[in-house]
Design a protein around this motif. Structure first.
Motif: not given
Length: 402
Positions: A140-165
Protein backbone atom coordinates in the motif's frame (compact mmCIF):
# COMPACT_ATOMS: atom_id res chain seq x y z
CA UNK A 1 4.69 15.26 1.61
CA UNK A 2 5.99 11.90 2.88
CA UNK A 3 5.57 8.71 0.88
CA UNK A 4 4.93 5.66 3.03
CA UNK A 5 4.78 2.02 1.93
CA UNK A 6 3.11 -0.72 3.92
CA UNK A 7 4.54 -4.05 2.74
CA UNK A 8 2.73 -7.24 3.75
CA UNK A 9 3.95 -10.74 2.88
CA UNK A 10 0.99 -12.74 1.58
CA UNK A 11 -0.29 -15.70 3.62
CA UNK A 12 3.14 -15.77 5.23
CA UNK A 13 3.49 -19.13 7.02
CA UNK A 14 1.79 -21.03 4.20
CA UNK A 15 3.83 -19.15 1.59
CA UNK A 16 7.04 -20.10 3.44
CA UNK A 17 6.09 -23.77 3.22
CA UNK A 18 5.22 -23.49 -0.45
CA UNK A 19 8.51 -21.69 -1.10
CA UNK A 20 10.53 -24.65 0.19
CA UNK A 21 8.20 -27.22 -1.37
CA UNK A 22 6.90 -25.82 -4.69
CA UNK A 23 4.78 -28.94 -5.29
CA UNK A 24 2.34 -27.43 -2.77
CA UNK A 25 1.81 -24.32 -4.90
CA UNK A 26 -1.73 -25.06 -6.07
CA UNK A 27 -2.81 -27.13 -3.07
CA UNK A 28 -4.98 -26.02 -0.13
CA UNK A 29 -2.29 -25.62 2.54
CA UNK A 30 -2.91 -24.67 6.15
CA UNK A 31 -0.55 -24.26 9.07
CA UNK A 32 -2.02 -25.67 12.27
CA UNK A 33 -1.54 -28.05 15.15
CA UNK A 34 -2.50 -31.48 13.85
CA UNK A 35 -5.04 -32.37 16.51
CA UNK A 36 -8.79 -32.07 16.76
CA UNK A 37 -8.56 -28.96 18.86
CA UNK A 38 -5.96 -27.38 16.56
CA UNK A 39 -6.64 -23.91 15.19
CA UNK A 40 -5.49 -22.72 11.79
CA UNK A 41 -2.71 -20.14 11.96
CA UNK A 42 -2.49 -19.41 8.23
CA UNK A 43 -4.37 -20.63 5.16
CA UNK A 44 -3.03 -20.44 1.61
CA UNK A 45 -5.11 -18.68 -1.01
CA UNK A 46 -5.98 -22.05 -2.54
CA UNK A 47 -7.41 -23.11 0.82
CA UNK A 48 -9.34 -19.89 1.18
CA UNK A 49 -11.32 -20.73 -1.95
CA UNK A 50 -13.01 -23.44 0.14
CA UNK A 51 -13.94 -21.00 2.89
CA UNK A 52 -11.00 -21.96 5.08
CA UNK A 53 -9.43 -19.09 7.03
CA UNK A 54 -7.12 -18.34 9.93
CA UNK A 55 -8.46 -18.83 13.48
CA UNK A 56 -10.83 -21.54 12.20
CA UNK A 57 -10.82 -24.83 14.14
CA UNK A 58 -9.04 -27.48 12.11
CA UNK A 59 -11.90 -29.98 12.22
CA UNK A 60 -14.22 -27.39 10.63
CA UNK A 61 -11.69 -26.69 7.88
CA UNK A 62 -11.41 -30.41 7.12
CA UNK A 63 -15.18 -30.57 6.61
CA UNK A 64 -14.94 -27.75 4.06
CA UNK A 65 -11.94 -29.24 2.25
CA UNK A 66 -11.40 -32.99 2.44
CA UNK A 67 -7.96 -32.87 0.80
CA UNK A 68 -6.54 -30.14 3.04
CA UNK A 69 -2.74 -30.21 3.41
CA UNK A 70 -1.99 -29.68 7.10
CA UNK A 71 1.51 -28.64 8.12
CA UNK A 72 2.89 -27.87 11.60
CA UNK A 73 4.27 -24.49 12.60
CA UNK A 74 8.01 -24.18 11.96
CA UNK A 75 8.68 -20.87 13.68
CA UNK A 76 12.46 -20.99 13.40
CA UNK A 77 12.17 -21.33 9.63
CA UNK A 78 9.59 -18.54 9.38
CA UNK A 79 11.77 -16.23 11.46
CA UNK A 80 14.75 -16.89 9.20
CA UNK A 81 12.65 -15.94 6.15
CA UNK A 82 11.39 -12.85 7.99
CA UNK A 83 14.95 -11.74 8.71
CA UNK A 84 15.85 -12.12 5.04
CA UNK A 85 12.81 -10.05 4.10
CA UNK A 86 13.81 -7.17 6.37
CA UNK A 87 17.37 -7.32 5.06
CA UNK A 88 15.96 -6.77 1.57
CA UNK A 89 14.03 -3.72 2.81
CA UNK A 90 17.11 -2.41 4.65
CA UNK A 91 18.99 -2.53 1.33
CA UNK A 92 16.71 0.26 0.10
CA UNK A 93 16.51 2.40 3.25
CA UNK A 94 16.99 2.31 7.00
CA UNK A 95 13.79 4.32 7.43
CA UNK A 96 11.41 1.44 8.11
CA UNK A 97 9.42 0.12 11.05
CA UNK A 98 8.80 -3.57 11.61
CA UNK A 99 5.12 -4.11 12.43
CA UNK A 100 5.19 -7.89 12.79
CA UNK A 101 7.03 -10.95 11.51
CA UNK A 102 5.67 -10.42 7.98
CA UNK A 103 4.98 -6.70 7.54
CA UNK A 104 6.61 -3.31 7.81
CA UNK A 105 6.14 0.38 7.11
CA UNK A 106 8.78 2.04 4.91
CA UNK A 107 9.40 5.75 4.45
CA UNK A 108 10.61 6.05 0.85
CA UNK A 109 10.38 9.86 0.67
CA UNK A 110 14.14 10.29 0.28
CA UNK A 111 14.70 7.50 -2.25
CA UNK A 112 11.64 7.55 -4.50
CA UNK A 113 13.22 10.25 -6.70
CA UNK A 114 15.70 7.60 -7.89
CA UNK A 115 12.82 5.81 -9.66
CA UNK A 116 10.27 6.84 -12.23
CA UNK A 117 7.58 6.94 -9.54
CA UNK A 118 6.50 5.21 -6.31
CA UNK A 119 4.75 2.40 -8.18
CA UNK A 120 7.95 1.50 -10.03
CA UNK A 121 9.82 1.32 -6.70
CA UNK A 122 7.07 -0.85 -5.20
CA UNK A 123 7.19 -3.15 -8.22
CA UNK A 124 10.95 -3.54 -7.88
CA UNK A 125 10.63 -4.45 -4.20
CA UNK A 126 7.93 -6.98 -5.03
CA UNK A 127 10.13 -8.54 -7.70
CA UNK A 128 13.19 -8.75 -5.46
CA UNK A 129 11.19 -10.35 -2.63
CA UNK A 130 9.72 -12.88 -5.05
CA UNK A 131 13.05 -13.64 -6.75
CA UNK A 132 14.87 -14.01 -3.42
CA UNK A 133 12.29 -15.59 -1.12
CA UNK A 134 9.75 -16.96 -3.65
CA UNK A 135 7.02 -15.23 -1.64
CA UNK A 136 4.61 -12.58 -2.88
CA UNK A 137 3.79 -9.36 -1.10
CA UNK A 138 1.14 -6.66 -1.28
CA UNK A 139 2.09 -3.00 -1.00
CA UNK A 140 0.00 0.00 0.00
CA UNK A 141 1.28 3.47 -0.91
CA UNK A 142 0.13 6.69 0.71
CA UNK A 143 1.24 9.77 2.62
CA UNK A 144 0.63 8.20 6.04
CA UNK A 145 0.78 4.87 7.87
CA UNK A 146 -2.95 4.27 8.17
CA UNK A 147 -3.78 4.70 4.50
CA UNK A 148 -0.78 2.65 3.40
CA UNK A 149 -1.91 -0.18 5.69
CA UNK A 150 -5.45 -0.02 4.32
CA UNK A 151 -4.06 0.07 0.79
CA UNK A 152 -2.04 -3.13 1.17
CA UNK A 153 -5.21 -4.94 2.25
CA UNK A 154 -7.21 -3.83 -0.79
CA UNK A 155 -5.47 -5.95 -3.43
CA UNK A 156 -4.28 -9.34 -2.25
CA UNK A 157 -2.29 -11.22 -3.19
CA UNK A 158 0.54 -9.33 -4.87
CA UNK A 159 -1.27 -6.03 -5.35
CA UNK A 160 -0.05 -2.43 -5.33
CA UNK A 161 -2.57 0.21 -4.24
CA UNK A 162 -2.16 3.97 -4.03
CA UNK A 163 -4.48 5.79 -1.60
CA UNK A 164 -4.61 9.59 -1.49
CA UNK A 165 -6.88 12.21 0.02
CA UNK A 166 -8.50 12.58 -3.39
CA UNK A 167 -9.40 8.93 -4.00
CA UNK A 168 -10.34 7.59 -0.56
CA UNK A 169 -14.00 8.44 -1.17
CA UNK A 170 -14.15 5.97 -4.05
CA UNK A 171 -11.70 3.32 -2.77
CA UNK A 172 -11.99 3.46 1.01
CA UNK A 173 -15.33 4.88 2.06
CA UNK A 174 -17.53 2.14 0.51
CA UNK A 175 -15.80 -0.53 2.66
CA UNK A 176 -17.43 -1.92 5.83
CA UNK A 177 -16.54 0.04 8.95
CA UNK A 178 -15.10 -3.13 10.47
CA UNK A 179 -12.27 -3.07 7.94
CA UNK A 180 -10.75 0.00 9.60
CA UNK A 181 -7.46 -1.21 11.04
CA UNK A 182 -7.88 -1.09 14.82
CA UNK A 183 -11.70 -1.33 14.98
CA UNK A 184 -12.71 -4.60 16.64
CA UNK A 185 -15.61 -6.84 15.62
CA UNK A 186 -17.72 -6.01 18.68
CA UNK A 187 -17.28 -2.29 18.14
CA UNK A 188 -18.16 -2.67 14.46
CA UNK A 189 -21.42 -4.42 15.39
CA UNK A 190 -22.37 -1.61 17.78
CA UNK A 191 -21.60 1.00 15.13
CA UNK A 192 -23.68 -0.93 12.58
CA UNK A 193 -26.60 -0.99 15.01
CA UNK A 194 -26.40 2.81 15.08
CA UNK A 195 -26.42 3.21 11.32
CA UNK A 196 -22.67 3.48 10.77
CA UNK A 197 -22.19 0.76 8.17
CA UNK A 198 -19.33 1.94 5.96
CA UNK A 199 -16.10 3.85 6.46
CA UNK A 200 -17.83 6.72 4.67
CA UNK A 201 -20.51 6.77 7.37
CA UNK A 202 -17.75 6.76 9.99
CA UNK A 203 -16.07 9.74 8.31
CA UNK A 204 -19.18 11.95 8.43
CA UNK A 205 -19.02 14.77 10.96
CA UNK A 206 -22.65 14.30 11.98
CA UNK A 207 -21.85 10.77 13.21
CA UNK A 208 -18.98 11.83 15.46
CA UNK A 209 -21.02 11.84 18.67
CA UNK A 210 -22.07 8.24 18.06
CA UNK A 211 -18.48 7.25 17.34
CA UNK A 212 -17.30 8.93 20.54
CA UNK A 213 -19.89 6.98 22.52
CA UNK A 214 -18.22 3.70 21.56
CA UNK A 215 -14.59 4.67 20.99
CA UNK A 216 -14.19 7.19 23.79
CA UNK A 217 -10.92 9.10 23.72
CA UNK A 218 -9.83 7.22 20.57
CA UNK A 219 -12.79 8.57 18.58
CA UNK A 220 -10.96 11.59 17.15
CA UNK A 221 -7.97 9.47 16.15
CA UNK A 222 -10.08 7.05 14.10
CA UNK A 223 -12.35 9.80 12.75
CA UNK A 224 -9.29 11.60 11.37
CA UNK A 225 -7.95 8.37 9.89
CA UNK A 226 -11.22 7.67 8.10
CA UNK A 227 -10.85 11.13 6.57
CA UNK A 228 -7.33 10.32 5.40
CA UNK A 229 -5.35 11.92 8.24
CA UNK A 230 -2.87 10.13 10.49
CA UNK A 231 -0.23 11.96 12.51
CA UNK A 232 1.58 8.85 13.79
CA UNK A 233 5.18 8.80 12.55
CA UNK A 234 7.33 5.82 11.71
CA UNK A 235 9.57 4.68 14.52
CA UNK A 236 12.57 2.61 13.47
CA UNK A 237 13.32 2.03 17.16
CA UNK A 238 10.45 -0.47 17.08
CA UNK A 239 12.75 -2.69 15.04
CA UNK A 240 14.50 -3.55 18.29
CA UNK A 241 12.98 -6.66 19.85
CA UNK A 242 11.18 -5.97 23.12
CA UNK A 243 11.14 -9.63 24.14
CA UNK A 244 12.58 -12.98 23.17
CA UNK A 245 10.28 -15.91 23.83
CA UNK A 246 9.30 -19.39 22.76
CA UNK A 247 6.23 -21.47 23.56
CA UNK A 248 4.95 -24.91 22.68
CA UNK A 249 1.51 -26.50 22.61
CA UNK A 250 1.63 -30.03 23.98
CA UNK A 251 0.24 -32.94 21.96
CA UNK A 252 -2.12 -33.61 24.85
CA UNK A 253 -2.80 -31.97 28.19
CA UNK A 254 -0.50 -33.29 30.90
CA UNK A 255 0.31 -32.84 34.58
CA UNK A 256 3.41 -35.04 34.35
CA UNK A 257 5.97 -32.76 35.98
CA UNK A 258 8.93 -34.43 34.29
CA UNK A 259 7.39 -34.01 30.85
CA UNK A 260 6.58 -30.37 31.54
CA UNK A 261 10.10 -29.67 32.78
CA UNK A 262 11.58 -31.29 29.68
CA UNK A 263 9.59 -28.80 27.61
CA UNK A 264 10.66 -25.92 29.85
CA UNK A 265 14.32 -26.93 29.51
CA UNK A 266 14.07 -27.03 25.72
CA UNK A 267 12.26 -23.68 25.63
CA UNK A 268 14.86 -22.10 27.95
CA UNK A 269 17.63 -23.29 25.64
CA UNK A 270 15.86 -21.88 22.58
CA UNK A 271 15.34 -18.51 24.26
CA UNK A 272 18.98 -18.40 25.37
CA UNK A 273 20.23 -19.25 21.88
CA UNK A 274 18.01 -16.64 20.19
CA UNK A 275 19.06 -13.94 22.66
CA UNK A 276 22.75 -14.79 22.24
CA UNK A 277 22.44 -14.74 18.47
CA UNK A 278 21.25 -11.11 18.68
CA UNK A 279 23.46 -10.30 21.68
CA UNK A 280 20.41 -9.32 23.75
CA UNK A 281 20.12 -9.62 27.52
CA UNK A 282 17.43 -9.11 30.16
CA UNK A 283 16.83 -9.43 33.87
CA UNK A 284 13.11 -10.22 33.47
CA UNK A 285 12.37 -13.93 33.01
CA UNK A 286 8.77 -15.01 32.46
CA UNK A 287 7.05 -18.39 32.46
CA UNK A 288 3.65 -19.01 30.87
CA UNK A 289 1.44 -21.98 31.72
CA UNK A 290 -1.85 -22.36 29.86
CA UNK A 291 -4.41 -24.74 31.31
CA UNK A 292 -7.46 -24.09 29.11
CA UNK A 293 -8.41 -21.65 26.37
CA UNK A 294 -9.55 -19.20 29.06
CA UNK A 295 -7.18 -19.96 31.95
CA UNK A 296 -3.46 -19.27 31.93
CA UNK A 297 -0.84 -17.71 34.19
CA UNK A 298 2.20 -15.54 33.51
CA UNK A 299 4.79 -15.13 36.25
CA UNK A 300 7.96 -13.03 36.04
CA UNK A 301 11.10 -13.06 38.18
CA UNK A 302 13.39 -10.03 38.17
CA UNK A 303 17.11 -10.77 38.50
CA UNK A 304 19.66 -8.27 39.75
CA UNK A 305 21.84 -8.90 36.69
CA UNK A 306 20.73 -8.99 33.05
CA UNK A 307 21.63 -12.21 31.24
CA UNK A 308 21.03 -14.53 28.31
CA UNK A 309 22.74 -17.50 29.99
CA UNK A 310 20.89 -20.82 29.70
CA UNK A 311 21.72 -21.95 33.24
CA UNK A 312 20.34 -18.79 34.80
CA UNK A 313 17.24 -18.74 32.61
CA UNK A 314 16.44 -22.38 33.24
CA UNK A 315 17.02 -22.30 37.00
CA UNK A 316 14.76 -19.24 37.24
CA UNK A 317 12.10 -20.94 35.14
CA UNK A 318 12.21 -23.96 37.45
CA UNK A 319 11.81 -21.68 40.46
CA UNK A 320 8.79 -19.97 38.91
CA UNK A 321 7.30 -23.33 37.96
CA UNK A 322 7.67 -24.87 41.41
CA UNK A 323 6.27 -21.78 43.13
CA UNK A 324 3.24 -21.43 40.84
CA UNK A 325 2.26 -24.80 39.34
CA UNK A 326 -0.91 -26.22 40.92
CA UNK A 327 -0.94 -29.77 39.47
CA UNK A 328 -3.54 -29.05 36.79
CA UNK A 329 -2.94 -30.53 33.32
CA UNK A 330 -1.45 -27.90 31.01
CA UNK A 331 -1.77 -27.56 27.24
CA UNK A 332 0.88 -24.89 26.58
CA UNK A 333 4.16 -23.83 28.16
CA UNK A 334 6.22 -20.74 27.38
CA UNK A 335 9.47 -19.06 28.42
CA UNK A 336 10.53 -15.52 27.58
CA UNK A 337 12.93 -12.68 28.33
CA UNK A 338 11.11 -9.34 28.44
CA UNK A 339 12.44 -5.77 28.33
CA UNK A 340 15.51 -7.01 26.47
CA UNK A 341 18.34 -4.66 25.57
CA UNK A 342 21.50 -4.95 23.52
CA UNK A 343 24.46 -6.00 25.64
CA UNK A 344 26.46 -3.02 24.38
CA UNK A 345 23.79 -0.69 25.75
CA UNK A 346 23.66 -2.35 29.13
CA UNK A 347 25.24 -0.47 31.97
CA UNK A 348 25.46 -2.70 34.99
CA UNK A 349 24.31 -1.02 38.20
CA UNK A 350 26.42 -2.36 41.07
CA UNK A 351 24.76 -2.27 44.45
CA UNK A 352 26.62 -1.95 47.73
CA UNK A 353 26.51 -5.71 47.98
CA UNK A 354 28.12 -6.43 44.60
CA UNK A 355 31.81 -7.15 44.19
CA UNK A 356 33.83 -4.31 42.76
CA UNK A 357 35.10 -6.54 39.96
CA UNK A 358 32.77 -8.32 37.59
CA UNK A 359 32.68 -12.07 38.10
CA UNK A 360 33.25 -14.51 35.29
CA UNK A 361 30.21 -16.20 33.69
CA UNK A 362 30.31 -19.32 35.88
CA UNK A 363 30.56 -17.23 39.06
CA UNK A 364 27.61 -15.08 37.97
CA UNK A 365 25.53 -18.21 37.39
CA UNK A 366 26.45 -19.60 40.80
CA UNK A 367 25.63 -16.29 42.47
CA UNK A 368 22.14 -16.17 40.88
CA UNK A 369 21.48 -19.78 41.86
CA UNK A 370 22.48 -18.99 45.45
CA UNK A 371 20.15 -15.98 45.44
CA UNK A 372 17.25 -18.09 44.22
CA UNK A 373 18.10 -20.90 46.65
CA UNK A 374 17.63 -18.52 49.58
CA UNK A 375 13.95 -18.20 48.65
CA UNK A 376 13.29 -21.95 48.69
CA UNK A 377 12.64 -24.31 51.61
CA UNK A 378 15.69 -26.08 53.05
CA UNK A 379 14.39 -29.36 51.66
CA UNK A 380 14.70 -28.16 48.06
CA UNK A 381 18.05 -27.78 46.31
CA UNK A 382 18.80 -26.33 42.87
CA UNK A 383 21.13 -28.09 40.47
CA UNK A 384 23.04 -26.20 37.77
CA UNK A 385 21.25 -27.01 34.51
CA UNK A 386 24.36 -27.35 32.35
CA UNK A 387 25.46 -30.30 34.45
CA UNK A 388 22.36 -32.15 33.32
CA UNK A 389 22.50 -31.54 29.56
CA UNK A 390 24.44 -34.72 28.82
CA UNK A 391 22.20 -36.95 30.92
CA UNK A 392 19.91 -39.23 28.97
CA UNK A 393 17.45 -40.11 31.74
CA UNK A 394 14.40 -37.96 30.96
CA UNK A 395 12.90 -38.79 34.34
CA UNK A 396 15.78 -37.05 36.19
CA UNK A 397 14.48 -34.33 38.48
CA UNK A 398 16.01 -30.88 38.09
CA UNK A 399 15.01 -29.80 41.54
CA UNK A 400 15.87 -32.63 43.92
CA UNK A 401 14.23 -33.14 47.26
CA UNK A 402 16.40 -34.51 50.05
Amino acid sequence: MPIIFHIDLNSFYASCEIARNPSLADKPVVIAGNSRRGVITTASYSARKYGVHSAMPLFQAQKLCKHLVILPVDMNYYKSISEQFFKIIAHYTSEFEIASIDECYVDVTDIVYEYENAIELASQIQKQVMDTLHIGCSIGISHNRFLSKMGSDLKKPNGITVLTKTNIQSFLWPLPVGTIHGIGKKTAVKLNENGIITIGDFARKENYDIIKQYLGRNALLFYNRANGNDAVKLNSAHNQLQSVGNSTTLEKDTNDIEVIKEHLKRLSMQVSQRAKKRDLISNHITITLKYTRELSINRTYRLETATNDFDIIYETVLLLFDLNYDDQPIRLAGVSLSNVIARKDYSKQLSLFNYEKEKNDDSQTDEVIRSIQQQLPDTVKLTKASKLLNQTNHQKKYIDEE
